[in-house]
Enzyme design. Sequence first.
Site, PDB file in Angstrom:
ATOM      1  N   LYS A  62      17.054 -20.859  -5.473  1.00  0.00           N
ATOM      2  CA  LYS A  62      17.605 -19.449  -5.379  1.00  0.00           C
ATOM      3  C   LYS A  62      18.714 -19.173  -5.925  1.00  0.00           C
ATOM      4  CE  LYS A  62      14.376 -17.700  -4.655  1.00  0.00           C
ATOM      5  NZ  LYS A  62      13.501 -18.639  -4.596  1.00  0.00           N
TER       6      LYS A  62
ATOM      7  N   LYS B 205       7.687 -13.328 -13.221  1.00  0.00           N
ATOM      8  CA  LYS B 205       7.033 -13.366 -11.742  1.00  0.00           C
ATOM      9  C   LYS B 205       5.902 -14.143 -11.592  1.00  0.00           C
ATOM     10  CE  LYS B 205       7.511 -12.344  -7.540  1.00  0.00           C
ATOM     11  NZ  LYS B 205       8.704 -12.966  -6.622  1.00  0.00           N
TER      12      LYS B 205
ATOM     13  N   HIS C  16      23.337 -42.367  -2.786  1.00  0.00           N
ATOM     14  CA  HIS C  16      22.521 -43.137  -4.202  1.00  0.00           C
ATOM     15  C   HIS C  16      22.567 -42.409  -5.254  1.00  0.00           C
ATOM     16  CE1 HIS C  16      20.394 -45.877  -1.489  1.00  0.00           C
ATOM     17  NE2 HIS C  16      20.386 -44.914  -0.556  1.00  0.00           N
TER      18      HIS C  16
ATOM     19  N   GLU D  54      14.936 -25.282  -1.978  1.00  0.00           N
ATOM     20  CA  GLU D  54      14.550 -24.022  -1.982  1.00  0.00           C
ATOM     21  C   GLU D  54      16.189 -23.195  -2.382  1.00  0.00           C
ATOM     22  OE1 GLU D  54      12.605 -20.040  -2.561  1.00  0.00           O
ATOM     23  OE2 GLU D  54      12.202 -22.276  -3.062  1.00  0.00           O
TER      24      GLU D  54
ATOM     25  N   GLU E 209      18.439 -19.862  -9.935  1.00  0.00           N
ATOM     26  CA  GLU E 209      17.559 -18.859 -10.402  1.00  0.00           C
ATOM     27  C   GLU E 209      18.429 -17.367 -10.857  1.00  0.00           C
ATOM     28  OE1 GLU E 209      13.152 -18.828  -9.302  1.00  0.00           O
ATOM     29  OE2 GLU E 209      14.435 -18.638  -7.430  1.00  0.00           O
TER      30      GLU E 209
ATOM     31  N   ASN F 265      -2.584   1.840   6.244  1.00  0.00           N
ATOM     32  CA  ASN F 265      -1.775   0.669   5.886  1.00  0.00           C
ATOM     33  C   ASN F 265      -1.578  -0.168   7.142  1.00  0.00           C
ATOM     34  OD1 ASN F 265      -1.239   1.622   3.197  1.00  0.00           O
ATOM     35  ND2 ASN F 265       0.695   2.271   3.593  1.00  0.00           N
ATOM     36  N   GLY F 266      -1.608  -1.474   6.834  1.00  0.00           N
ATOM     37  CA  GLY F 266      -1.498  -2.313   8.158  1.00  0.00           C
ATOM     38  C   GLY F 266      -2.663  -3.124   8.482  1.00  0.00           C
TER      39      GLY F 266
ATOM     40  N   TRP G 198      -3.539  -2.342  -1.421  1.00  0.00           N
ATOM     41  CA  TRP G 198      -3.113  -3.869  -1.651  1.00  0.00           C
ATOM     42  C   TRP G 198      -3.943  -4.696  -0.561  1.00  0.00           C
ATOM     43  CZ3 TRP G 198      -0.290  -6.685  -4.859  1.00  0.00           C
ATOM     44  CH2 TRP G 198      -0.084  -8.079  -4.635  1.00  0.00           C
TER      45      TRP G 198
ATOM     46  N   ARG H  90       5.111  -0.456  -5.457  1.00  0.00           N
ATOM     47  CA  ARG H  90       4.822  -1.257  -4.125  1.00  0.00           C
ATOM     48  C   ARG H  90       3.708  -2.232  -4.550  1.00  0.00           C
ATOM     49  NH1 ARG H  90       6.562   1.549   0.498  1.00  0.00           N
ATOM     50  NH2 ARG H  90       4.756   0.755   1.818  1.00  0.00           N
TER      51      ARG H  90
ATOM     52  N   CYS I 216       0.997  -1.298   0.239  1.00  0.00           N
ATOM     53  CA  CYS I 216       0.007  -0.030   0.122  1.00  0.00           C
ATOM     54  C   CYS I 216       0.843   1.427   0.111  1.00  0.00           C
ATOM     55  CB  CYS I 216      -0.789   0.039   1.302  1.00  0.00           C
ATOM     56  SG  CYS I 216      -1.927  -1.485   1.529  1.00  0.00           S
TER      57      CYS I 216
END
Length: 608
Positions: A485, A603, A504, A481, A488, A98-99, A74, A27, A2
């Site tokens: 990263k 994205k 193995h 992950e 990527e 915001n929040g 948002w 944002r 936001c």
Amino acid sequence: MCGIVGYIGGQDSVPIIMDGLGKLEYRGYDSAGIAAFSASGIDVRRSVGKLVNLDKSLRASPLAGTLGIGHTRWATHGAPNEQNAHPHTAGDIAVVHNGIIENYMALRKELTADGYSFASDTDTEAIPHLIHKYMEGGHCAESAFKSALSRLDGSYAVAVICARDSGKLYAARKASPLVIGIGEGENFIASDIPALLAYTRKFIFLEDGDIAILSADSVSITDATGKEVARPVQTVNWSPAMAEKGGYKHFMLKEIFEQPRAIADTIAGKLHPLEGRVELEGENADAIAASIKALHIVACGTSYHAGLCGKYWIEKLARIPVTVDLASEYRYRNPIIEKGTALLLISQSGETADTLAALEEGRRNGAPILSVCNVVGSSIARASDATLFTHAGPEIGVASTKAFTTQLTTLYVMALFLARARGLLTLEGIADKMETLRHLPSAVEHALAFEGDYKKAAQAIKDSRSALFLGRGLFFPIALEGALKLKEISYIHAEGYAAGEMKHGPIALVDKELPVIALMPEGNGYEKMLSNVEEVRARGARVFAVAQNHDSTAAQKSEMLLPIPDFDEELMPIVASVPLQLLAYHVAELKGTDVDQPRNLAKSVTVE
């Protein structure tokens, strides 16, 4: 997440606010609005979608005034539509926020009983009604504002204008950023610096609990105790690109450091320890949880890795058998979806094409749909029977960081919800776990403080052709992950493996050139990981151990320690994600690759 812009001075506030909101578009947002005070009082314009829609509304029905506030939203509570867009009003009061207000349902019930009616589904709308209630009870605007803030639980950056006090702009912050811009005969507020750089380079950074009252010529600030304080005025000389990134070199780095806040926002409002209750959005959540006999977790990419951790937590805490599928494969294996089988879909955007296809497969077979998602009003969220939102805010960097750790946090919350619904956690037991979860943002912040160590490790491996990530149990998905990263954004070939599987096949790759990143926090599986580390060391591998900062054994067995703080073993995978994110980031930065927009990647994958 936001954007807020406010102005008080001698100029027309509307073009200044619109320009500032435009500077905050990076944002991410789904609706926008503006309120201004003129001779006729406070007037509001709101629209769904991009700022161009709000601009069209203003052209069709102009708005002007030397006092105003604006907002890009948002969605967190309520779908993205005009009635949920900010500013929200009550009488002659307008508010942007915001929040997340955690106790908004209780406030809403109280205010409704007092005769107030709500026009939106948001948590924010409770704020102007509270202020109005106190003013009607005899408070001045300042006193009513402060009294209303004292009733709010949660996080907020809030700005308020009131027709009965048109010479003031009120602002406050708690766990959500807000800055004041200092001008000549005018002052500004904004949720981020870029909104105001065209008008001033002098800023006051509000601290948690601060309440600010702005006029055209002055700024007064009190702290959380009500004591007047003098916050320093700082001069900011950022370029526009630096400003959007909050002074960080890349969005990805900014988003990595936003994780404590994002995790705190994700937890906020979901946990009710006194009642032993976890809150999901959806009327049938409790009934679904009680009827589940099997759960299919379906996701893609990073969300799939989060789902693998979710499987451990849900099976351990809720004792529900769980399978985890890649969404692109799920419907092609003709899954067995019997009565009592539910689907749990994980998607950052809520628009992932393969995950939506899996949702349709589940629907055709009569399965109830649960989801973990970052976007209120997205296709997956709308189609789900019950949802937990991650509240990570917009993530600009293609390589997911804060979306991943908030998904992990949310899946742990989901496990608590399912366990409690099935009677497997006592009130005391769930309260203890909730209390531990509340300390997670601090643990992540502590891990971020070790960035210098992670950067040294990045320098050591940046010229490697391949890397191997090893983990056991909950740390196997984190190894996957971490490898993702690195590949990527640095384009170094990397593989994640369950450490017990190394013999193995993957051990054939081990030589003196291969960096092995071993996830080995103390706890279950630690001794086994030490054995795996000895195996690769015997073949010349360069070991980098992710372990507690006091672990002298891990330090001795590795070329370099990637330290993390002590924390609860169940939640440690979230903390252990931080060094892998920063390792990948610094390797990519040292290699000079495009960190935020790596080649060939998008994205959100909205085609199969």
